[in-house]
Design a protein around this motif. Structure first.
Motif, PDB file in Angstrom:
ATOM      1  N   GLN A   2       0.842  -1.204   0.000  1.00 49.54           N
ATOM      2  CA  GLN A   2       0.000   0.000   0.000  1.00 49.54           C
ATOM      3  C   GLN A   2       0.866   1.238   0.000  1.00 49.54           C
ATOM      4  OE1 GLN A   2      -2.711  -0.391   3.365  1.00 49.54           O
ATOM      5  NE2 GLN A   2      -4.309  -1.114   1.976  1.00 49.54           N
ATOM      6  N   LEU A   3       0.460   2.204  -0.804  1.00 45.77           N
ATOM      7  CA  LEU A   3       1.126   3.491  -0.862  1.00 45.77           C
ATOM      8  C   LEU A   3       0.079   4.559  -0.616  1.00 45.77           C
ATOM      9  CD1 LEU A   3       3.221   2.882  -4.107  1.00 45.77           C
ATOM     10  CD2 LEU A   3       4.078   2.865  -1.769  1.00 45.77           C
ATOM     11  N   GLN A   4       0.302   5.385   0.378  1.00 47.77           N
ATOM     12  CA  GLN A   4      -0.671   6.400   0.769  1.00 47.77           C
ATOM     13  C   GLN A   4      -0.062   7.780   0.601  1.00 47.77           C
ATOM     14  OE1 GLN A   4      -3.900   5.759   1.878  1.00 47.77           O
ATOM     15  NE2 GLN A   4      -4.193   7.971   1.725  1.00 47.77           N
ATOM     16  N   ALA A   5      -0.537   8.511  -0.395  1.00 45.79           N
ATOM     17  CA  ALA A   5      -0.019   9.850  -0.670  1.00 45.79           C
ATOM     18  C   ALA A   5      -0.866  10.904   0.024  1.00 45.79           C
ATOM     19  CB  ALA A   5       0.001  10.104  -2.167  1.00 45.79           C
ATOM     20  N   SER A   6      -0.218  11.987   0.393  1.00 50.56           N
ATOM     21  CA  SER A   6      -0.918  13.105   1.022  1.00 50.56           C
ATOM     22  C   SER A   6      -0.149  14.391   0.770  1.00 50.56           C
ATOM     23  CB  SER A   6      -1.056  12.863   2.528  1.00 50.56           C
ATOM     24  OG  SER A   6       0.220  12.749   3.136  1.00 50.56           O
ATOM     25  N   GLY A   7      -0.776  15.513   1.065  1.00 50.44           N
ATOM     26  CA  GLY A   7      -0.097  16.790   0.983  1.00 50.44           C
ATOM     27  C   GLY A   7      -0.524  17.691  -0.156  1.00 50.44           C
ATOM     28  N   GLY A   8      -1.387  17.206  -1.026  1.00 50.32           N
ATOM     29  CA  GLY A   8      -1.842  18.053  -2.118  1.00 50.32           C
ATOM     30  C   GLY A   8      -2.759  19.152  -1.621  1.00 50.32           C
ATOM     31  N   GLY A   9      -3.068  20.076  -2.515  1.00 51.55           N
ATOM     32  CA  GLY A   9      -3.950  21.165  -2.147  1.00 51.55           C
ATOM     33  C   GLY A   9      -3.893  22.287  -3.150  1.00 51.55           C
ATOM     34  N   LEU A  10      -4.442  23.415  -2.736  1.00 48.73           N
ATOM     35  CA  LEU A  10      -4.482  24.607  -3.579  1.00 48.73           C
ATOM     36  C   LEU A  10      -3.434  25.590  -3.097  1.00 48.73           C
ATOM     37  CD1 LEU A  10      -5.863  26.416  -5.722  1.00 48.73           C
ATOM     38  CD2 LEU A  10      -7.455  27.132  -3.919  1.00 48.73           C
ATOM     39  N   VAL A  11      -2.640  26.091  -4.028  1.00 46.11           N
ATOM     40  CA  VAL A  11      -1.577  27.036  -3.676  1.00 46.11           C
ATOM     41  C   VAL A  11      -1.469  28.070  -4.782  1.00 46.11           C
ATOM     42  CG1 VAL A  11       0.241  25.623  -4.725  1.00 46.11           C
ATOM     43  CG2 VAL A  11       0.812  27.200  -2.866  1.00 46.11           C
ATOM     44  N   GLN A  12      -1.044  29.256  -4.415  1.00 48.53           N
ATOM     45  CA  GLN A  12      -0.836  30.286  -5.426  1.00 48.53           C
ATOM     46  C   GLN A  12       0.487  30.079  -6.142  1.00 48.53           C
ATOM     47  OE1 GLN A  12      -1.223  34.097  -3.412  1.00 48.53           O
ATOM     48  NE2 GLN A  12      -3.368  34.231  -4.025  1.00 48.53           N
ATOM     49  N   ALA A  13       0.581  30.585  -7.348  1.00 51.00           N
ATOM     50  CA  ALA A  13       1.828  30.514  -8.104  1.00 51.00           C
ATOM     51  C   ALA A  13       2.952  31.126  -7.281  1.00 51.00           C
ATOM     52  CB  ALA A  13       1.682  31.235  -9.437  1.00 51.00           C
ATOM     53  N   GLY A  14       4.094  30.453  -7.305  1.00 51.18           N
ATOM     54  CA  GLY A  14       5.232  30.883  -6.509  1.00 51.18           C
ATOM     55  C   GLY A  14       5.300  30.244  -5.141  1.00 51.18           C
ATOM     56  N   GLY A  15       4.235  29.575  -4.756  1.00 53.51           N
ATOM     57  CA  GLY A  15       4.177  28.943  -3.449  1.00 53.51           C
ATOM     58  C   GLY A  15       4.820  27.569  -3.427  1.00 53.51           C
ATOM     59  N   SER A  16       4.678  26.912  -2.282  1.00 57.17           N
ATOM     60  CA  SER A  16       5.306  25.611  -2.076  1.00 57.17           C
ATOM     61  C   SER A  16       4.316  24.622  -1.481  1.00 57.17           C
ATOM     62  CB  SER A  16       6.502  25.733  -1.113  1.00 57.17           C
ATOM     63  OG  SER A  16       7.497  26.586  -1.631  1.00 57.17           O
ATOM     64  N   LEU A  17       4.561  23.362  -1.780  1.00 56.47           N
ATOM     65  CA  LEU A  17       3.841  22.261  -1.169  1.00 56.47           C
ATOM     66  C   LEU A  17       4.811  21.110  -0.961  1.00 56.47           C
ATOM     67  CD1 LEU A  17       0.431  21.954  -3.090  1.00 56.47           C
ATOM     68  CD2 LEU A  17       0.733  22.588  -0.695  1.00 56.47           C
ATOM     69  N   ARG A  18       4.507  20.279   0.021  1.00 58.58           N
ATOM     70  CA  ARG A  18       5.296  19.077   0.242  1.00 58.58           C
ATOM     71  C   ARG A  18       4.375  17.865   0.220  1.00 58.58           C
ATOM     72  NH1 ARG A  18       8.198  16.703   5.619  1.00 58.58           N
ATOM     73  NH2 ARG A  18      10.080  15.837   4.658  1.00 58.58           N
ATOM     74  N   LEU A  19       4.635  16.965  -0.697  1.00 57.96           N
ATOM     75  CA  LEU A  19       3.873  15.729  -0.788  1.00 57.96           C
ATOM     76  C   LEU A  19       4.599  14.628  -0.030  1.00 57.96           C
ATOM     77  CD1 LEU A  19       2.906  15.718  -4.588  1.00 57.96           C
ATOM     78  CD2 LEU A  19       1.753  16.854  -2.665  1.00 57.96           C
ATOM     79  N   SER A  20       3.825  13.747   0.568  1.00 56.41           N
ATOM     80  CA  SER A  20       4.374  12.585   1.260  1.00 56.41           C
ATOM     81  C   SER A  20       3.692  11.333   0.742  1.00 56.41           C
ATOM     82  CB  SER A  20       4.141  12.688   2.767  1.00 56.41           C
ATOM     83  OG  SER A  20       4.742  13.825   3.311  1.00 56.41           O
ATOM     84  N   CYS A  21       4.408  10.239   0.777  1.00 56.91           N
ATOM     85  CA  CYS A  21       3.839   8.954   0.369  1.00 56.91           C
ATOM     86  C   CYS A  21       4.415   7.882   1.284  1.00 56.91           C
ATOM     87  CB  CYS A  21       4.161   8.650  -1.082  1.00 56.91           C
ATOM     88  SG  CYS A  21       3.565   7.039  -1.636  1.00 56.91           S
ATOM     89  N   ALA A  22       3.558   7.309   2.100  1.00 60.63           N
ATOM     90  CA  ALA A  22       3.970   6.270   3.034  1.00 60.63           C
ATOM     91  C   ALA A  22       3.687   4.902   2.445  1.00 60.63           C
ATOM     92  CB  ALA A  22       3.232   6.433   4.359  1.00 60.63           C
ATOM     93  N   ALA A  23       4.689   4.046   2.451  1.00 60.33           N
ATOM     94  CA  ALA A  23       4.562   2.708   1.873  1.00 60.33           C
ATOM     95  C   ALA A  23       4.552   1.651   2.967  1.00 60.33           C
ATOM     96  CB  ALA A  23       5.715   2.446   0.908  1.00 60.33           C
ATOM     97  N   SER A  24       3.818   0.592   2.717  1.00 59.10           N
ATOM     98  CA  SER A  24       3.809  -0.550   3.624  1.00 59.10           C
ATOM     99  C   SER A  24       3.716  -1.822   2.796  1.00 59.10           C
ATOM    100  CB  SER A  24       2.640  -0.459   4.603  1.00 59.10           C
ATOM    101  OG  SER A  24       1.405  -0.447   3.910  1.00 59.10           O
ATOM    102  N   GLY A  25       4.240  -2.901   3.362  1.00 58.61           N
ATOM    103  CA  GLY A  25       4.158  -4.178   2.671  1.00 58.61           C
ATOM    104  C   GLY A  25       5.243  -4.401   1.645  1.00 58.61           C
ATOM    105  N   ILE A  26       6.248  -3.545   1.650  1.00 59.24           N
ATOM    106  CA  ILE A  26       7.342  -3.660   0.700  1.00 59.24           C
ATOM    107  C   ILE A  26       8.645  -3.365   1.423  1.00 59.24           C
ATOM    108  CG2 ILE A  26       7.229  -1.243  -0.031  1.00 59.24           C
ATOM    109  CD1 ILE A  26       7.917  -2.160  -2.875  1.00 59.24           C
ATOM    110  N   LEU A  27       9.729  -4.024   0.990  1.00 54.75           N
ATOM    111  CA  LEU A  27      11.031  -3.719   1.553  1.00 54.75           C
ATOM    112  C   LEU A  27      11.470  -2.379   0.959  1.00 54.75           C
ATOM    113  CD1 LEU A  27      13.300  -4.615   3.386  1.00 54.75           C
ATOM    114  CD2 LEU A  27      14.264  -5.908   1.477  1.00 54.75           C
ATOM    115  N   PHE A  28      11.080  -1.322   1.632  1.00 57.98           N
ATOM    116  CA  PHE A  28      11.175   0.020   1.068  1.00 57.98           C
ATOM    117  C   PHE A  28      12.612   0.396   0.712  1.00 57.98           C
ATOM    118  CE2 PHE A  28       9.257   4.104   0.333  1.00 57.98           C
ATOM    119  CZ  PHE A  28      10.248   5.022   0.599  1.00 57.98           C
ATOM    120  N   SER A  29      13.549   0.045   1.548  1.00 56.99           N
ATOM    121  CA  SER A  29      14.931   0.457   1.328  1.00 56.99           C
ATOM    122  C   SER A  29      15.512  -0.127   0.042  1.00 56.99           C
ATOM    123  CB  SER A  29      15.795   0.067   2.521  1.00 56.99           C
ATOM    124  OG  SER A  29      15.796  -1.341   2.680  1.00 56.99           O
ATOM    125  N   ARG A  30      14.932  -1.186  -0.458  1.00 57.42           N
ATOM    126  CA  ARG A  30      15.431  -1.832  -1.670  1.00 57.42           C
ATOM    127  C   ARG A  30      14.629  -1.423  -2.914  1.00 57.42           C
ATOM    128  NH1 ARG A  30      18.492  -6.493  -0.532  1.00 57.42           N
ATOM    129  NH2 ARG A  30      19.570  -6.118   1.443  1.00 57.42           N
TER     130      ARG A  30
END
Length: 114
Positions: A2-30
């Motif tokens: 499972q991969l769960q993304a978050s952090g999207g939204g509405l922002v004005q031009a020139g602004g910033s956002l940070r997206l995150s995606c948490a993974a489970s059920g996989i050897l993530f480091s590989r």
């Protein structure tokens, strides 16, 4: 897996956002992880990738503005997006790839207003 993304939204031009995606059920480091995006009426575009060996690649359109990072201990990949432009508006999806298997998370919508 499972991969769960978050952090999207509405922002004005020139602004910033940070997206995150948490993974489970996989050897993530590989796994190679990354982000794609798809704008309305356009083809899906690869935004950034981060291999298990540390190789990072960006689409030319985001180089210098976006930064991908990963925390293997948390099984999470991030996308820091700065200096956002209206043309960055899209649904952003994370993925993880290991061997011949590719896994996708649900998208998160990023809307950049002018």
């Amino acid at each position: 897996v499972q991969l769960q993304a978050s952090g999207g939204g509405l922002v004005q031009a020139g602004g910033s956002l940070r997206l995150s995606c948490a993974a489970s059920g996989i050897l993530f480091s590989r796994a190679t992880v990354g982000w794609y995006r798809q704008a309305p009426g356009k083809q899906r575009e690869l935004v950034a990738t981060f291999s298990s060996g540390g190789t990072i690649n960006y689409a030319e359109s985001v180089t210098g503005r976006f930064t991908i990072s990963r925390d293997n201990a948390k099984g999470t990949v991030y996308l820091q997006m700065n200096s956002l432009k209206p043309e960055d508006t899209a649904v952003y999806s994370c993925y993880a790839s290991r061997g011949l298997q590719n896994y996708w998370g649900q998208g998160t919508l990023v809307t950049v207003s002018s």
